[in-house]
Design a protein around this motif. Structure first.
Motif, PDB file in Angstrom:
ATOM      1  N   ALA A 154      51.755  44.613  33.069  1.00  0.00           N
ATOM      2  CA  ALA A 154      50.850  44.705  31.909  1.00  0.00           C
ATOM      3  C   ALA A 154      49.662  43.787  32.187  1.00  0.00           C
ATOM      4  N   TRP A 155      48.454  44.308  31.908  1.00  0.00           N
ATOM      5  CA  TRP A 155      47.262  43.579  32.364  1.00  0.00           C
ATOM      6  C   TRP A 155      46.961  42.312  31.576  1.00  0.00           C
ATOM      7  N   PHE A 156      47.640  42.094  30.426  1.00  0.00           N
ATOM      8  CA  PHE A 156      47.385  40.818  29.729  1.00  0.00           C
ATOM      9  C   PHE A 156      47.849  39.637  30.589  1.00  0.00           C
ATOM     10  N   THR A 195      37.335  38.437  47.285  1.00  0.00           N
ATOM     11  CA  THR A 195      36.989  39.858  47.139  1.00  0.00           C
ATOM     12  C   THR A 195      38.173  40.630  46.550  1.00  0.00           C
ATOM     13  N   LEU A 196      39.381  40.305  47.019  1.00  0.00           N
ATOM     14  CA  LEU A 196      40.570  41.004  46.506  1.00  0.00           C
ATOM     15  C   LEU A 196      40.773  40.720  45.023  1.00  0.00           C
ATOM     16  N   LEU A 197      40.626  39.458  44.636  1.00  0.00           N
ATOM     17  CA  LEU A 197      40.822  39.115  43.221  1.00  0.00           C
ATOM     18  C   LEU A 197      39.766  39.816  42.367  1.00  0.00           C
ATOM     19  N   THR A 241      37.927  42.585  43.077  1.00  0.00           N
ATOM     20  CA  THR A 241      38.056  44.048  43.039  1.00  0.00           C
ATOM     21  C   THR A 241      39.322  44.480  42.294  1.00  0.00           C
ATOM     22  N   ALA A 242      40.357  43.638  42.308  1.00  0.00           N
ATOM     23  CA  ALA A 242      41.598  44.021  41.628  1.00  0.00           C
ATOM     24  C   ALA A 242      41.473  43.856  40.120  1.00  0.00           C
ATOM     25  N   PHE A 243      40.862  42.746  39.689  1.00  0.00           N
ATOM     26  CA  PHE A 243      40.989  42.410  38.267  1.00  0.00           C
ATOM     27  C   PHE A 243      39.742  42.696  37.428  1.00  0.00           C
ATOM     28  N   MET A 244      38.547  42.708  38.028  1.00  0.00           N
ATOM     29  CA  MET A 244      37.366  42.999  37.198  1.00  0.00           C
ATOM     30  C   MET A 244      37.457  44.391  36.567  1.00  0.00           C
ATOM     31  N   PRO A 245      37.895  45.430  37.326  1.00  0.00           N
ATOM     32  CA  PRO A 245      37.990  46.748  36.676  1.00  0.00           C
ATOM     33  C   PRO A 245      38.992  46.761  35.511  1.00  0.00           C
ATOM     34  N   ARG A 246      39.993  45.856  35.553  1.00  0.00           N
ATOM     35  CA  ARG A 246      41.004  45.843  34.461  1.00  0.00           C
ATOM     36  C   ARG A 246      40.451  45.184  33.213  1.00  0.00           C
ATOM     37  N   ILE A 247      39.419  44.319  33.381  1.00  0.00           N
ATOM     38  CA  ILE A 247      38.942  43.626  32.183  1.00  0.00           C
ATOM     39  C   ILE A 247      37.546  44.115  31.800  1.00  0.00           C
ATOM     40  N   PRO A 261      33.956  51.647  41.772  1.00  0.00           N
ATOM     41  CA  PRO A 261      34.977  52.240  42.652  1.00  0.00           C
ATOM     42  C   PRO A 261      35.635  51.150  43.509  1.00  0.00           C
ATOM     43  N   TRP A 262      36.595  50.455  42.924  1.00  0.00           N
ATOM     44  CA  TRP A 262      37.119  49.230  43.524  1.00  0.00           C
ATOM     45  C   TRP A 262      38.060  49.456  44.701  1.00  0.00           C
ATOM     46  N   VAL A 263      38.749  50.657  44.732  1.00  0.00           N
ATOM     47  CA  VAL A 263      39.864  50.805  45.683  1.00  0.00           C
ATOM     48  C   VAL A 263      39.413  50.629  47.137  1.00  0.00           C
ATOM     49  N   THR A 309      53.344  44.639  50.506  1.00  0.00           N
ATOM     50  CA  THR A 309      53.278  45.758  49.552  1.00  0.00           C
ATOM     51  C   THR A 309      51.938  46.487  49.694  1.00  0.00           C
ATOM     52  N   GLY A 310      50.840  45.721  49.879  1.00  0.00           N
ATOM     53  CA  GLY A 310      49.513  46.333  49.976  1.00  0.00           C
ATOM     54  C   GLY A 310      49.419  47.289  51.161  1.00  0.00           C
ATOM     55  N   VAL A 311      49.980  46.877  52.312  1.00  0.00           N
ATOM     56  CA  VAL A 311      49.917  47.751  53.499  1.00  0.00           C
ATOM     57  C   VAL A 311      50.690  49.044  53.213  1.00  0.00           C
ATOM     58  N   LEU A 312      51.865  48.930  52.567  1.00  0.00           N
ATOM     59  CA  LEU A 312      52.641  50.137  52.246  1.00  0.00           C
ATOM     60  C   LEU A 312      51.894  50.990  51.208  1.00  0.00           C
ATOM     61  N   GLY A 333      49.644  35.764  40.187  1.00  0.00           N
ATOM     62  CA  GLY A 333      50.034  34.399  40.586  1.00  0.00           C
ATOM     63  C   GLY A 333      48.912  33.766  41.407  1.00  0.00           C
ATOM     64  N   LEU A 334      48.295  34.586  42.260  1.00  0.00           N
ATOM     65  CA  LEU A 334      47.223  34.048  43.108  1.00  0.00           C
ATOM     66  C   LEU A 334      45.994  33.633  42.292  1.00  0.00           C
ATOM     67  N   ILE A 335      45.815  34.233  41.099  1.00  0.00           N
ATOM     68  CA  ILE A 335      44.677  33.796  40.259  1.00  0.00           C
ATOM     69  C   ILE A 335      44.854  32.302  39.936  1.00  0.00           C
TER      70      ILE A 335
HETATM   71  C1  HEM Z   1      44.734  38.420  46.481  1.00  0.00           C
HETATM   72  C2  HEM Z   1      45.401  39.438  46.928  1.00  0.00           C
HETATM   73  C3  HEM Z   1      45.551  40.737  46.165  1.00  0.00           C
HETATM   74  C4  HEM Z   1      45.490  40.979  44.829  1.00  0.00           C
HETATM   75  C5  HEM Z   1      45.229  39.989  43.718  1.00  0.00           C
HETATM   76  C6  HEM Z   1      45.713  42.398  44.635  1.00  0.00           C
HETATM   77  C7  HEM Z   1      45.786  43.024  43.406  1.00  0.00           C
HETATM   78  C8  HEM Z   1      45.946  44.380  43.219  1.00  0.00           C
HETATM   79  C9  HEM Z   1      46.099  45.018  41.949  1.00  0.00           C
HETATM   80  C10 HEM Z   1      46.129  44.317  40.604  1.00  0.00           C
HETATM   81  C11 HEM Z   1      46.232  46.352  42.163  1.00  0.00           C
HETATM   82  C12 HEM Z   1      46.452  47.437  41.137  1.00  0.00           C
HETATM   83  C13 HEM Z   1      47.923  47.709  41.153  1.00  0.00           C
HETATM   84  C14 HEM Z   1      48.378  48.551  40.024  1.00  0.00           C
HETATM   85  O1  HEM Z   1      47.662  49.455  39.596  1.00  0.00           O
HETATM   86  O2  HEM Z   1      49.498  48.285  39.615  1.00  0.00           O
HETATM   87  C15 HEM Z   1      46.162  46.559  43.586  1.00  0.00           C
HETATM   88  C16 HEM Z   1      46.263  47.771  44.219  1.00  0.00           C
HETATM   89  C17 HEM Z   1      46.227  47.959  45.584  1.00  0.00           C
HETATM   90  N1  HEM Z   1      46.122  46.970  46.540  1.00  0.00           N
HETATM   91 FE1  HEM Z   1      45.971  44.991  46.190  1.00  0.00          FE
HETATM   92  N2  HEM Z   1      45.888  42.981  45.855  1.00  0.00           N
HETATM   93  C18 HEM Z   1      45.799  42.004  46.818  1.00  0.00           C
HETATM   94  C19 HEM Z   1      45.963  42.167  48.165  1.00  0.00           C
HETATM   95  C20 HEM Z   1      46.041  43.401  48.805  1.00  0.00           C
HETATM   96  C21 HEM Z   1      46.187  43.575  50.224  1.00  0.00           C
HETATM   97  C22 HEM Z   1      46.324  42.421  51.215  1.00  0.00           C
HETATM   98  C23 HEM Z   1      46.200  44.910  50.457  1.00  0.00           C
HETATM   99  C24 HEM Z   1      46.313  45.653  51.752  1.00  0.00           C
HETATM  100  C25 HEM Z   1      46.616  45.141  52.896  1.00  0.00           C
HETATM  101  C26 HEM Z   1      46.071  45.580  49.181  1.00  0.00           C
HETATM  102  C27 HEM Z   1      46.057  46.934  48.987  1.00  0.00           C
HETATM  103  C28 HEM Z   1      46.127  47.577  47.778  1.00  0.00           C
HETATM  104  C29 HEM Z   1      46.265  49.001  47.614  1.00  0.00           C
HETATM  105  C30 HEM Z   1      46.324  50.023  48.725  1.00  0.00           C
HETATM  106  C31 HEM Z   1      46.327  49.235  46.238  1.00  0.00           C
HETATM  107  C32 HEM Z   1      46.605  50.574  45.580  1.00  0.00           C
HETATM  108  C33 HEM Z   1      45.418  51.254  45.079  1.00  0.00           C
HETATM  109  C34 HEM Z   1      45.847  52.480  44.305  1.00  0.00           C
HETATM  110  O3  HEM Z   1      47.015  52.840  44.295  1.00  0.00           O
HETATM  111  O4  HEM Z   1      44.955  53.057  43.693  1.00  0.00           O
HETATM  112  N3  HEM Z   1      45.981  44.634  48.204  1.00  0.00           N
HETATM  113  N4  HEM Z   1      45.993  45.339  44.214  1.00  0.00           N
END
Ligand code: HEM
Length: 272
Positions: A20-22, A86-88, A90-96, A101-103, A185-188, A223-225
């Motif tokens: 949950a994004w909260f 960049t990861l933080l 791109t991951a969290f700005m679209p949620r708030i 196009p963050w992916v 998990t990200g690589v998978l 957690g990384l935030i």
């Molecule tokens: C600081 C490190 C990272 C943070 C905070 C982060 C956070 C996130 C979040 C919040 C999501 C959305 C997940 C969801 O919808 O439940 C996401 C998706 C994703 N992340 Fe990360 N991530 C990080 C590192 C990585 C790394 C290292 C990789 C790849 C090596 C990666 C690849 C992906 C992929 C492929 C998605 C799925 C996109 C999709 O299904 O549309 N992430 N990440």
């Protein structure tokens, strides 16, 4: 108020789909509370660090500038930091609220992080002092002494630090666990989207496994935030500035080394 978001799979099974994004705000608040409490404590009660009288260094054999981080280690640190921010973002700005196009940016930064960490593991294992970042017995005894002294108990002061204080070693351990979780998990998860690495295959795992993977990725991510907030906060604190500077320039002053580090535990004699 659930900590996870759930959905129903095509087979009628209830599966988690992500956190949950909260929890993003929970992580930000945890980080802020930590740094406000720490800053207030240091302002009101902070004292000069006290150490036990330990081994004395042969000062004439010490260089003026004590080498601490090689160029390769510093480049790794800053590349990893850029990827992490960049990861933080791109991951969290679209949620708030900020839509973009963050992916694509996210998986590219993720790849940079993953490659930099593989480099770091090889570099640390074969070229650096591998054990310097893991707590040893002295750290644990001294850590216990510092806690007891904080509560006013009459125990001897701790010894000076080896290359890294216990707090830095513990921080490294926690960041390592969160970092490896997001990377594996990200690589998978990259097989669910279109990248240049492998063909898209969203059927690689069951819906439940994918769901749990997204949850782990999200939990370690939030957690990384907090962890990054704490790390940046300590990096800019005046008493840590000598350490931060060494991550930019590669060296720390001899005075700072003599003040906080034990020459027996971190021997730099003759290293220019
Ligand atoms: C600081 C490190 C990272 C943070 C905070 C982060 C956070 C996130 C979040 C919040 C999501 C959305 C997940 C969801 O919808 O439940 C996401 C998706 C994703 N992340 Fe990360 N991530 C990080 C590192 C990585 C790394 C290292 C990789 C790849 C090596 C990666 C690849 C992906 C992929 C492929 C998605 C799925 C996109 C999709 O299904 O549309 N992430 N990440």
């Amino acid at each position: 108020m659930g900590f996870l978001k759930w959905a129903t799979s095509p087979w009628g099974q209830t599966v988690p789909i992500h956190i949950a994004w909260f929890l993003i705000w929970v992580a930000v608040i945890v980080g802020l509370v930590f740094l406000i409490v720490h800053a207030a404590y240091m302002l009101l009660f902070g004292k000069e660090k006290e150490f036990a009288q330990g081994a004395t260094a042969n000062v004439s054999a010490l260089p003026n500038r004590i080498p601490r981080h090689s160029l390769a280690a510093r480049l790794f640190h800053w590349v990893m930091a850029a990827a992490m921010f960049t990861l933080l973002y791109t991951a969290f700005m679209p949620r708030i609220g900020t839509r973009f196009p963050w992916v694509t940016y996210h998986w590219i930064a993720g790849t940079v992080l993953a490659v930099s960490i593989v480099f770091h593991i090889v570099h640390a294992t074969f070229y650096m002092d591998f054990w310097s970042i893991w707590p040893d017995w002295t750290d644990l005894v001294d850590g216990a002494r510092r806690v007891l002294r904080f509560f006013g108990k009459p125990v001897p002061p701790p010894r000076k630090f080896a290359k890294y204080p216990l707090e830095n070693k513990l921080f490294h351990g926690v960041v390592m666990l969160c970092g490896l979780s997001v990377i594996v998990t990200g690589v998978l998860m990259m097989s669910r989207i279109r990248t240049i690495f492998f063909p898209r295959n969203p059927y690689l795992y069951s819906d439940m496994t994918w769901g749990l993977m997204y949850v782990l990725h999200g939990l370690a991510g939030v957690g990384l935030i907090s962890l990054v907030m704490m790390h940046v906060y300590f990096g800019i604190r005046p008493e840590k500035w000598a350490i931060t500077k060494s991550m930019i320039l590669g060296w720390m002053s001899r005075d700072f080394y003599l003040k906080e580090h034990d020459p027996k535990r971190w021997n730099v004699e003759g290293k220019g």
